[in-house]
Design an enzyme around this catalytic site. Structure first.
Site: not given
Ligand code: 0A1
Ligand code: ZN
Length: 881
Positions: A270, A304-305
């Site tokens: 995240m 990516h992050e």
């Molecule tokens: N935005 C993050 C993905 C992500 C989405 C929801 C989450 O909740 C548990 C956690 C991560 C990415 O694209 O890496």
């Molecule tokens: Zn992402």
């Protein structure tokens, strides 16, 4: 949770918020069973909001313990409160301050959304709607505020206290065994990017100087004992930071960049501002415990992050329908990064394989949705291959259609124009339209229309006229809620191959606009004429997979094998061979259903042999060429009345035929790929291992006992996880004599390393044996398994459901029942993980009638339950639609 959970959220209902929050001061006092969160919000009525309009804040499972407005405790009639909602009945007309205290129980939070504990570490997950589980808030991505966070905890329990942004101050709380830290993030952000971490963690540090001269402290926090497994992640981070400066002109914008690895996490990682939280699977790597694939995955996810800092954080989404604005674009960026770090062709093939195996089935089934959906019941269920992977393909197509320069100009304009905003796909596309002058109205349909277009291509060559005519026919089948489709704007990158393997240049092309070697296909039937040719070319279509379509050309096996050997575009060399193999496997499956023996054409055998031995090609590429399409890929191409046992039998016999026919070549190359040097995760060494281990798979599945024996030797001699796990997989899946001993030895060696045990669970869960279901059931009682940990659940049950075609789809329906029951229990603990597991049912309608009936019964049984989560109900009901 929204008040009326049966009502969907619709894109057309979007309204800007009635109130704005400019600053947020959080004071978080941590304790395992009772954490107090005080939020001080600076609020203001939007200029177009009528005075006296109630202020409604989102909550989810919250307990309000204090509330005041401008320093005055609110009286009963001034507000209404429920776990999911706080309403201030008549807020002041001017700016005001609201102070909210909520009391949370982090230990009881098994959903892993909001504030929870992972192995004792306090951490948060707020995307998409987790912040409302911490405090009442305008929990929507278009509410941007500046956050200051004070975190307080017992020193012994949590010596490390982390927040978003830069550290401001820290120290002991006098007279107590507690301490605090204050963090300030100067960049306005939506609540989903908020994060805090508190725990007893080890730290690995480094630094980076940006191209703007900023010195950034880089820290990776892990559980004690894992410090030695962070080097690759740190190296990947520094390379990502440099790459984003060089390729997109984007520099980092805070003084610290912190990464925390936790063991209980629903997704990969995240991008919280300045404080990325990772599933430890995407941070920790040692040669002894991580495969080459794990190393590549870490490189990609770290990148990516990090890339989200600009595409997602600095420029965010106006609403959750725009999720692909940040995700598709950021996946595109991480794909380009990995392509630059490794082999571009190999990376492209890997990405297309992933797209076809994960996204194409989504597009073909009841869970199909547009890259930008228009309606959802639960946004968590839209973190899909369509939004991510197809979203990245759309950006890639845009680049293909307007060319590299205009693409870069469009990106620059996007960053300049929208920095600090929450915006939309329309605003994004407008930047590229302006930069290129190309009308993108039709192209925008890629965001709106679900489904994979079928692109049929027929070719006619007229020798005397020296003319090649290609007729393109595009079709897009109806999908849920979209009965009628419009024609798409499809970029088709093309080359014409002459008989000596050289590219032929036509004197003229009519019937389509072009950008370099890219044709713009825009009408349902479009005829493109290439004139001035001196010989009959073999057209190489859709080079680099220039559009996410299902291409059906009239090229015959000999044309395709010619391309497989000669195409200048390495992607299409791979694709041409795959296409011949797929046709053969589909025929073999039909044969297997009639109990016929499988034979492989001599031309195809020769193509495989040539590939194995061709030292002019990089080993990683050869490995990909030799890997047969998976059983799910074959099933997808068959498309209806699939019998997974016949698919399995055909593929197994096909692999054995190749292994036996070219055994000496396989053996010689297997030996030649042996590396004596110490393990290194670099792309070249990984490529050699990939080829060697692909050949090992053939050796283990061939009829020659000497070849089979090599698998055991390979396992015993392995000095790294890549080789050890490759051998273990072949021993297990081919059910070779050494299987049980090898599984026991592996278990003994890795019982205390959870990520390595995941591989052990996975390899058993994906074995095509009829005993597998029973084994999976037993393994749920294994001491290393835990239904509370998403990685364990994915490794055992997820791998069985999504990675074991023949056993999940057992003819007696017991595979479906097992997964449905497991998901049902998991739903009470972690709805997000349960819903994701149930998406394994998405292709049930393509099965033969007997299995179809069993799958439907399992789905209907779940649908009849009265207390399913919104997440589960949404997936189950859409599957049944
Ligand atoms: N935005 C993050 C993905 C992500 C989405 C929801 C989450 O909740 C548990 C956690 C991560 C990415 O694209 O890496
Ligand atoms: Zn992402």
């Amino acid at each position: 949770m929204r008040p009326d959970t049966s009502a969907p959220v619709r894109l057309e209902d979007y309204r800007a918020p009635a109130y704005r929050i400019s600053t947020v001061h959080l004071d978080i006092r941590l304790a395992p069973r009772s954490a107090k969160v005080r939020a001080r919000l600076a609020l203001e009525r939007a200029s177009d909001t009528a005075p006296g309009t109630p202020l409604v804040l989102d909550g989810d499972d919250l307990r309000l313990t204090a509330l005041s407005l401008d320093g005055r405790v609110l009286a009963d009639g001034d507000y209404t409160v429920a776990p999911d909602r706080l309403e201030i009945v008549s807020p002041p007309t001017g700016p005001f301050t609201l102070e909210i205290e909520t009391t949370l129980d982090p230990d009881a939070n098994t959903k892993l959304m909001g504030l929870y504990r992972s192995n004792g570490t306090y951490c948060t997950q707020c995307e998409a709607e987790g912040f409302r589980r911490i405090t009442y808030f305008l929990d929507r991505p278009d509410c941007l505020a500046v956050y200051t966070t004070r975190i307080e905890a017992r020193v012994g329990e949590a010596p490390v206290l982390l927040g978003n942004g830069n550290p401001v101050e820290s120290g002991p709380v006098p007279g107590t065994d507690r301490h605090y830290a204050i963090w300030h993030d100067p960049h306005p952000k939506p609540a989903y990017l908020f994060a805090m971490v508190a725990g007893d963690l080890a730290c690995v540090s480094d630094s980076f100087r940006t191209c703007e001269g900023r010195d950034v402290a880089l820290n990776i926090y892990v559980e004690h004992g894992n410090e030695g497994a962070c080097d690759w992640a740190m190296d990947s981070l520094k390379r990502s930071m440099r790459w984003d400066e060089e390729v997109f002109g984007r520099a980092y914008d805070l003084d610290v960049f912190n990464i925390v690895a936790v063991s209980d996490f629903n997704m990969g990682a995240m991008e919280n501002k300045g404080l990325n939280i990772f599933n430890d699977k995407y941070v920790l790597a040692r040669p002894e415990t991580a495969t080459d694939q794990d190393y590549a995955g870490i490189e990609t996810v770290i990148a990516h992050e990090y890339f989200h800092n600009w595409t997602g954080n600095r420029i965010t989404c106006r609403d959750w329908f725009q999720l692909c604005l940040k995700e598709g674009l950021t996946v595109f960026r991480d794909q380009e990064f990995s392509a630059d770090m490794r082999s571009r062709a190999v990376k492209r093939i890997a990405d297309v394989r992933l797209l076809k195996s994960h996204q194409f089935p989504e597009d073909a089934g009841p869970l199909a949705h547009p890259v930008r959906p228009r309606l959802y019941h639960e946004i968590n269920n839209f973190y899909t291959a369509t939004v991510y992977e197809k979203g990245a393909e759309v950006v890639r197509m845009l680049k293909c259609l307007i060319g590299d320069e205009a693409f870069r100009a469009g990106m620059d304009l996007y960053f300049r124009r929208h920095d600090g905003e929450a915006t939309t796909i329309e605003a994004f596309l407008a930047c590229f339209q302006e930069a290129s002058g190309l009308d993108l109205e039709q192209f925008a349909l890629w965001y709106e229309q679900a489904g994979t277009p079928v692109l049929k291509v027929d070719s006619v060559y007229e020798k005397e006229a020296g003319r090649l005519t290609l007729t393109f026919r595009q079709q897009l089948a109806p999908s849920p809620k979209q009965p009628d489709k419009k024609p798409m704007h499809i970029p088709v990158r093309i080359g014409l191959m002459g008989e000596n393997g050289e590219e032929l240049a036509p004197a003229a092309i009519t019937g389509a606009d072009t950008t370099g070697d890219v044709l713009h296909i825009r009408t349902p039937v479009q005829t493109v004429v290439f004139s001035g040719l001196t010989e009959r070319p073999v057209p190489s279509l859709l080079r680099g997979f220039s559009a996410p379509v299902s291409l059906k050309s009239d090229l015959n096996e000999s044309d395709l094998l010619f391309l497989a050997a000669n195409d200048k575009d390495p992607f299409n060399r791979w694709e041409a061979l795959q296409s011949v193999v797929m046709t053969a496997l589909i025929a073999a499956t039909a044969g297997a259903a009639r109990q016929e023996a499988v034979t492989v054409s001599p031309a195809l055998i020769a193509a495989f042999a040539a590939n194995v031995a061709d030292e002019s090609l990089e080993p990683a590429f050869r490995a990909l060429c030799l890997q047969l399409p998976g059983e799910a890929d074959i099933a997808r191409e068959i498309g209806h009345d699939v019998d997974p046992d016949a698919v399995h039998a055909a593929r197994t016999a096909f692999r054995r035929a190749i292994a036996d026919d070219i055994a000496p070549t396989i053996r010689a190359t297997y030996e030649a790929m042996r590396d004596e040097a110490e393990f290194s995760p670099d792309a070249r060494s990984a490529g050699r291992r990939a080829l060697r281990n692909t050949l090992l798979d053939y050796l283990g599945h061939g009829s020659d006992p000497a070849g089979n024996l090599l698998v055991q030797t390979h396992f015993d001699a392995s000095d790294n996880m890549t080789d050890r796990f490759a051998a273990l997989s072949v021993l297990t899946h081919a059910a070779l004599p050494g299987r049980d001993a090898a599984l026991a030895a592996y278990e003994e060696r890795y019982r205390a390393v959870p990520l390595a045990m995941d591989k052990w669970f996975m390899v058993q869960a994906t074995a095509p044996a009829s005993s597998t279901l029973e084994r999976v059931r037993q393994l749920t009682d294994h001491p290393a398994f835990s239904a509370g940990n998403p990685n364990r659940v994915r490794a055992l049950i997820g791998a069985f459901a999504s990675g074991n075609q023949s056993q999940f789809n057992r003819a007696d329906g017991s595979g479906f029942d097992f997964v449905a029951d497991f998901a049902r229990d998991l739903d009470r603990r972690n709805p997000q993980a349960a819903a994701r597991m149930m998406s394994a049912f998405r292709s049930w309608r393509a099965l033969e009638p007997g299995r179809r009936a069993h799958a439907e019964a399992a789905l209907r049984r779940l649908a009849a339950e009265t207390d399913l989560s919104v997440d589960m109900r949404d997936i189950v009901e859409r599957c049944l639609q």
